[in-house]
Scaffold this active site. Structure first.
Site, mmCIF file in Angstrom:
data_model
loop_
_atom_site.group_PDB
_atom_site.id
_atom_site.type_symbol
_atom_site.label_atom_id
_atom_site.label_comp_id
_atom_site.label_asym_id
_atom_site.label_seq_id
_atom_site.Cartn_x
_atom_site.Cartn_y
_atom_site.Cartn_z
ATOM 1 N N ARG A 1 37.928 35.888 48.695
ATOM 2 C CA ARG A 1 39.253 35.851 48.074
ATOM 3 C C ARG A 1 40.371 36.132 49.081
ATOM 4 N NH1 ARG A 1 40.053 36.606 42.483
ATOM 5 N NH2 ARG A 1 38.146 36.074 41.436
ATOM 6 N N TYR B 1 26.466 34.174 46.218
ATOM 7 C CA TYR B 1 26.730 33.050 47.132
ATOM 8 C C TYR B 1 27.292 33.567 48.468
ATOM 9 C CZ TYR B 1 31.377 33.435 44.827
ATOM 10 O OH TYR B 1 32.553 33.878 44.290
ATOM 11 N N ASP C 1 46.832 33.303 35.039
ATOM 12 C CA ASP C 1 46.330 34.311 34.098
ATOM 13 C C ASP C 1 47.429 34.854 33.187
ATOM 14 O OD1 ASP C 1 43.797 34.053 35.064
ATOM 15 O OD2 ASP C 1 43.559 36.143 35.678
HETATM 16 C C1 LIG Z 1 34.742 38.870 38.389
HETATM 17 C C2 LIG Z 1 35.648 37.680 38.431
HETATM 18 C C3 LIG Z 1 35.208 36.520 39.046
HETATM 19 C C4 LIG Z 1 36.016 35.380 39.054
HETATM 20 N N1 LIG Z 1 35.560 34.247 39.677
HETATM 21 C C5 LIG Z 1 36.346 33.150 39.712
HETATM 22 C C6 LIG Z 1 35.893 31.969 40.373
HETATM 23 O O1 LIG Z 1 34.798 31.945 40.952
HETATM 24 N N2 LIG Z 1 36.706 30.866 40.377
HETATM 25 C C7 LIG Z 1 37.934 30.881 39.769
HETATM 26 O O2 LIG Z 1 38.636 29.861 39.814
HETATM 27 N N3 LIG Z 1 38.389 31.996 39.140
HETATM 28 C C8 LIG Z 1 37.641 33.119 39.101
HETATM 29 N N4 LIG Z 1 38.090 34.252 38.493
HETATM 30 C C9 LIG Z 1 39.436 34.231 37.863
HETATM 31 C C10 LIG Z 1 40.546 34.347 38.898
HETATM 32 O O3 LIG Z 1 40.334 35.480 39.715
HETATM 33 C C11 LIG Z 1 41.895 34.485 38.205
HETATM 34 O O4 LIG Z 1 41.996 33.526 37.188
HETATM 35 C C12 LIG Z 1 43.018 34.264 39.212
HETATM 36 O O5 LIG Z 1 42.997 35.303 40.163
HETATM 37 C C13 LIG Z 1 44.363 34.240 38.504
HETATM 38 O O6 LIG Z 1 45.368 34.146 39.471
HETATM 39 P P1 LIG Z 1 46.856 34.530 39.083
HETATM 40 O O7 LIG Z 1 47.650 34.328 40.326
HETATM 41 O O8 LIG Z 1 47.267 33.823 37.852
HETATM 42 O O9 LIG Z 1 46.796 36.067 38.684
HETATM 43 P P2 LIG Z 1 46.417 37.326 39.587
HETATM 44 O O10 LIG Z 1 45.380 36.980 40.588
HETATM 45 O O11 LIG Z 1 46.149 38.448 38.655
HETATM 46 O O12 LIG Z 1 47.749 37.630 40.393
HETATM 47 C C14 LIG Z 1 48.872 38.207 39.765
HETATM 48 C C15 LIG Z 1 49.764 38.790 40.832
HETATM 49 O O13 LIG Z 1 50.965 39.255 40.212
HETATM 50 C C16 LIG Z 1 51.257 40.559 40.666
HETATM 51 N N5 LIG Z 1 51.979 41.237 39.590
HETATM 52 C C17 LIG Z 1 51.475 41.657 38.408
HETATM 53 N N6 LIG Z 1 52.442 42.240 37.668
HETATM 54 C C18 LIG Z 1 53.573 42.168 38.406
HETATM 55 C C19 LIG Z 1 54.920 42.598 38.186
HETATM 56 N N7 LIG Z 1 55.263 43.208 37.055
HETATM 57 N N8 LIG Z 1 55.838 42.370 39.146
HETATM 58 C C20 LIG Z 1 55.497 41.723 40.299
HETATM 59 N N9 LIG Z 1 54.242 41.312 40.568
HETATM 60 C C21 LIG Z 1 53.305 41.523 39.635
HETATM 61 C C22 LIG Z 1 49.894 41.182 40.947
HETATM 62 O O14 LIG Z 1 50.000 42.279 41.827
HETATM 63 C C23 LIG Z 1 49.144 40.002 41.538
HETATM 64 O O15 LIG Z 1 49.350 39.884 42.916
HETATM 65 C C24 LIG Z 1 37.305 35.405 38.454
HETATM 66 C C25 LIG Z 1 37.757 36.577 37.858
HETATM 67 C C26 LIG Z 1 36.944 37.701 37.837
HETATM 68 C C27 LIG Z 1 37.458 38.951 37.185
#
Ligand SMILES: Cc1cc2nc3c(=O)[nH]c(=O)nc-3n(C[C@H](O)[C@H](O)[C@H](O)COP(=O)(O)OP(=O)(O)OC[C@H]3O[C@@H](n4cnc5c(N)ncnc54)[C@H](O)[C@@H]3O)c2cc1C
Length: 400
Positions: free
Chosen positions: A110, A220, A297
């Site tokens: 990651r 993996y 997310d």
């Molecule tokens: C165990 C596990 C395994 C996974 N495996 C996979 C996989 O193999 N393949 C895949 O595609 N997905 C996988 N996922 C899902 C994937 O990790 C998430 O869907 C992805 O990280 C979502 O990205 P995002 O940027 O939307 O949210 P996030 O990664 O949660 O990023 C959100 C960001 O916003 C910031 N933030 C939050 N609140 C605030 C605020 N109020 N002000 C400013 N910043 C803020 C956080 O600090 C963070 O940096 C997995 C998840 C888990 C839990």
């Protein structure tokens, strides 16, 4: 001195979704600010799988060269029975798979993905990444949007994309819903490959998912094959809302104690330091208002069983960019078309992830027998069950 500042275009959150969105917005010629709450852009020490629907987008955003420095191209996706140790089915990820979808299936650390996206953002003079920016609330002002930080700083902007993850503050503009507890918990991490290699008893170039009643283990290689990533997941019988005393290391050992030897062995390498309780949310019908919308997310958090949460965030970023290309400064229209396309697809992945969880974690012996029988009859070249996910490229046909 006033703490109200003007910013052109804001993305809240510097995760996979937020950084990719910044690249997509910059692609349309706009200047964009990423506001991240953490002191630095970082990720947990674990791996991520990216299917062709995601690598297509990383390629479009020019990030694949950097990613290829560390990514691993696995040979197969393999499902194993965690109790009997028997192989149930495999999906061949070789040349014909790549040709079919036009892009590869990769696995990587990651942090390596995050750094590749961050580098692309920092190299782009239209993108500014600001850390220590804890966003408290986002508002649509009609002809502008507004972001208010916890320290009172207020940014007035063209438009805001909330990519702030499952506990999104931006999402509160649309709905006051709560994450849904699955009662499952994950422990995960990487270990040096040479510590693992000797005893694993499986092909370590594959993505392996061991499935069993109320549990699974995913394995993996990442970082050029130097590290081995493992995720163990199980359902806790001791789940209690508002308590951290469930899904403990003792429960982990109990659950995996009934598994076959290779699984039991693998689990001894898992760090017990940190646990990740697994939540998702129910799909929602609206995530855009005027000049504000959601992504990743924040919009559609899902259980990780289909390895698609990050992939769907990347699809969002690409399609949102298409809409911004197409509708210029008519943000209301752009965001409305974006969500009309993205909500049904991401909701379908959210729902299928829950369903897939029930299938892989089946407890009933008849259900297990039927499942295993169906899986064993599938050939490694049969992609019919993943076509809907992998072959569709962020719905690009509708807009661009
Ligand atoms: C165990 C596990 C395994 C996974 N495996 C996979 C996989 O193999 N393949 C895949 O595609 N997905 C996988 N996922 C899902 C994937 O990790 C998430 O869907 C992805 O990280 C979502 O990205 P995002 O940027 O939307 O949210 P996030 O990664 O949660 O990023 C959100 C960001 O916003 C910031 N933030 C939050 N609140 C605030 C605020 N109020 N002000 C400013 N910043 C803020 C956080 O600090 C963070 O940096 C997995 C998840 C888990 C839990």
């Amino acid at each position: 001195m006033s703490n109200v500042k003007d910013l052109p275009f804001v993305v809240v959150g510097g995760g996979i979704g937020g950084l990719a969105t910044a690249l997509g917005v910059a692609e349309t010629g706009r200047s964009v600010y990423v506001l991240e709450q953490a002191p630095e852009i970082n990720e947990v020490g674990a791996g991520i799988q990216l299917a062709p629907n995601a690598t297509a987008i990383l390629s479009r955003f020019g990030v694949m060269d950097e990613i290829n420095k560390t990514a691993v191209y696995p040979e197969r996706l393999v499902l194993m029975d965690a109790i009997t140790g028997k192989e149930l089915s495999a999906l061949d990820l070789g040349e014909s798979f790549k040709q079919k979808y036009g892009h590869p299936y990769i696995v990587l650390h990651r942090a390596d993905l995050q750094q590749a996206l961050l580098k692309a953002c920092l190299d782009n003079d239209k993108i500014t990444v600001l850390t220590n920016q804890a966003v408290e609330r986002v508002e649509d002002l009609g002809d502008k949007a507004q972001v208010v930080l916890a320290d009172g700083t207020t940014y007035v902007t063209e438009a805001v994309i909330g990519a702030d993850g499952i506990h999104s503050k931006t999402r509160k503009l649309f709905i006051e819903d709560q994450p849904v507890a699955s009662h499952y918990v994950a422990y995960r991490g990487t270990i040096p490959m040479n510590e693992m290699a000797a005893q694993a008893g499986t092909n370590m170039d594959d993505v392996i998912m061991w499935i069993g009643p109320n549990l699974h283990l995913v394995q993996y290689p990442v970082r050029r094959g130097e590290l081995y990533n493992q995720v163990v997941v199980f359902k806790s019988d001791r789940y209690k809302e508002d308590s951290d005393d469930w899904g403990t290391p003792e429960e982990l050992d109990q659950h995996f104690g009934k598994c076959c030897k290779p699984v039991q062995h693998a689990v001894t390498f898992i760090s017990r330091q940190r646990r990740w309780p697994m939540y998702d949310r129910n799909p929602i019908e609206n995530w855009s208002k005027g000049r504000v919308t959601l992504l990743g997310d924040a919009a559609h958090p899902m259980l990780q069983y289909m390895a698609q949460g990050g992939c769907q965030a990347l699809e969002d970023a690409a399609y949102l960019s298409d809409c911004l290309h197409e509708y210029g400064n008519n943000y209301e229209k752009a965001f409305s078309v974006y969500q009309t396309e993205r909500i049904p697809r991401s909701a379908s992945v959210q729902r299928n992830a829950r369903l897939w969880g029930e299938i892989i974690h089946a407890v009933d012996p008849i259900a297990i027998l039927l499942r295993n029988n169906l899986m064993e009859n599938r050939t490694p070249q049969d992609t019919s069950h993943v076509d809907w996910l992998y072959s569709r490229r962020y719905g690009a046909a509708k807009v661009r």
